[in-house]
Design an enzyme around this catalytic site. Structure first.
Site, PDB file in Angstrom:
ATOM      1  N   ASP A 379      21.376  11.149  31.708  1.00  0.00           N
ATOM      2  CA  ASP A 379      21.733  11.893  33.041  1.00  0.00           C
ATOM      3  C   ASP A 379      23.034  11.662  33.310  1.00  0.00           C
ATOM      4  O   ASP A 379      23.917  10.682  34.105  1.00  0.00           O
ATOM      5  CB  ASP A 379      21.831  11.138  34.411  1.00  0.00           C
ATOM      6  CG  ASP A 379      21.464  11.579  35.486  1.00  0.00           C
ATOM      7  OD1 ASP A 379      22.334  12.068  36.046  1.00  0.00           O
ATOM      8  OD2 ASP A 379      21.297  10.674  36.726  1.00  0.00           O
ATOM      9  N   CYS A 406      23.342  17.086  37.921  1.00  0.00           N
ATOM     10  CA  CYS A 406      23.331  17.633  39.418  1.00  0.00           C
ATOM     11  C   CYS A 406      24.722  18.567  39.797  1.00  0.00           C
ATOM     12  O   CYS A 406      24.433  19.310  40.230  1.00  0.00           O
ATOM     13  CB  CYS A 406      24.329  16.234  40.248  1.00  0.00           C
ATOM     14  SG  CYS A 406      25.952  15.451  38.622  1.00  0.00           S
TER      15      CYS A 406
END
Length: 449
Positions: A379, A406
């Site tokens: 991530d 993201c």
């Protein structure tokens, strides 16, 4: 007198009439003026707008902000945040809710378009964006051409239909001259005073010092943990350390508690940690069902933070799973060690990801074999893993890579690197956990061919 017709020159301060034809990464509309691309803020594809040119330094494109809607989209709504409305001068519009004038369904459709465009242009993967899907279980299977869905993951305890009241973390800024507190204006560092924070939770709004002067303070961070009372973290002018940033707070994900530092990273949507926890858990469960996950292998959780996604792996694979988290922030690593303490095979390392991977590449043959049989969850920050880390991953050659992103462009670029290294993209999902903004999260699964 300022020109307002379609042939006005593209120079700062000029007003031009534009037809917005598309959406670009960053949430801005795309138009053309005499063959030159213009990125237009606060507009919706399909609209005709009058826009104020704000930047024309580049020969290939200019930037502008809509100041009047000449032909409105059917998806235009009154802005959810009055202080960000198009009725205000651009320099007075609060930033942080750049999609707040668009219906939620169209927001998700636009985000799907951005993801599909990024994956095609930068990832070399052809996707067919079918727009929003109301099902939280919608899955974008990679077929030819695969559909892309934006899942609606709203907090059931928040304003579900409006996409409001979800942010548990908000940063405000303080005007160094007046001491006024508020968000920055869109695309600037000018502090705008506001009466409320509609995207924030009730707890954040209760403690937000919106009507106070705070001279000598640089930033005000408001945190509303699910397991503790809301709190305020202040950074004094000229300093970097936030007061109370190292204090422990508690967050809940389903029935699992997590220890996190008040100033540490945690997803800002109240429901987002559970959404991503479930998405990773489900991805690992699918790999287990396909016989592609080895709980005894060298499994890694990179950019692991407080251990949320490592815990999701254990939820699917069992508490005996071997997994090591890698995180550069020492405080987050300490929290991860605590949060994963019930897992016998879990380790938490404080290290930069690239340096840790470099060390693993020098490991013994048995260790390298365990890593090759393993699964990597990562991530990374908004900039993505990057060519260096993806090259290291390709050399380590784990069986699977589960990538939470993201930023769609960063994901797409890393997708190309991984595919060029022999990995196949087998699953892609996107989650609208930032309503009324252009942001969203994606989860991609890669398998070694």
């Amino acid at each position: 007198m300022t020109a307002t017709h379609s042939s006005a020159p593209l120079e700062p301060g000029a007003q031009v009439d534009l037809v917005v034809t598309g959406i670009a990464h960053g949430g801005v509309g795309v138009a053309r003026h005499e063959g030159r691309v213009v990125f237009v803020a606060d507009a919706i594809p399909g609209e005709r707008v009058r826009a104020l040119v704000t930047d024309a330094k580049k020969k290939s494109f200019a930037r502008a902000t809509a100041v009047e809607i000449l032909e409105a989209s059917a998806d235009r709504r009154d802005h959810v945040w009055a202080e960000a409305s198009i009725s205000r001068a651009p320099e007075e519009r609060a930033g942080g809710a750049e999609f707040g004038h668009i219906s939620l369904e169209r927001q998700r459709s636009l985000k799907a378009e951005v993801l599909a465009d990024a994956m095609q242009r930068f990832g070399g993967v052809q996707l067919a964006a079918e727009g929003a899907d109301d099902s939280a279980d919608a899955l974008a299977e990679i077929v030819e051409p695969p559909p892309v869905f934006i899942d609606d993951e709203a907090d059931p305890d928040a304003a579900v239909d409006s996409g409001l009241a979800y942010r548990t973390r908000v940063r405000l800024h303080v005007d160094p001259e007046t001491g006024a507190v508020g968000p920055y204006a869109a695309r600037s560092r000018r502090v705008v005073t506001v009466e409320s924070l509609p995207l924030a939770t009730e707890g954040v709004n209760q403690i937000a010092p919106l009507d106070e002067a705070m001279p000598g303070v640089a930033t005000v961070d408001l945190v509303d943990p699910s397991g503790d009372d809301p709190r305020m973290l202040l950074t004094l002018a000229g300093e970097k350390q936030r007061s109370g940033a190292s204090d422990p707070i508690h967050e809940w994900v389903e029935d699992r508690g997590f220890l996190v530092r008040a100033g540490g990273f945690w997803q800002v949507h109240r429901a987002a940690p559970a959404v991503l926890f479930s998405a990773v858990r489900d991805a690992i469960a699918d790999l287990i069902a396909d016989g592609r996950f080895d709980p005894a292998a060298g499994n890694l959780d990179l950019y692991g933070g407080a251990g949320l996604l490592a815990a999701a792996v254990a939820e699917a694979a069992g508490t005996g799973v071997k997994i090591a988290t890698v995180e550069a922030d020492a405080a987050a690593t300490e929290d991860a060690a605590e949060n994963l303490s019930s897992l016998v095979g879990a380790l938490a390392h404080t290290a930069r990801v690239d340096r840790h991977l470099a060390d693993l590449l020098q490991a013994s043959a048995p260790v390298r074999d365990r890593l090759r049989r393993g699964t990597v969850v990562l991530d990374p920050p908004r900039s993505g893993a990057g060519n260096g880390v993806t090259a290291q991953l390709a050399e380590l050659s784990p069986m699977n890579i589960v990538y939470v992103a993201c930023d769609p462009v960063a994901l797409a670029r890393d997708t190309k690197s991984l595919r060029d290294s022999g990995y196949e993209l087998t699953e892609l999902r996107a989650f609208d956990i930032f309503p009324h903004t252009h942001h969203f999260e994606s989860l991609a699964v890669f398998q070694r061919a």
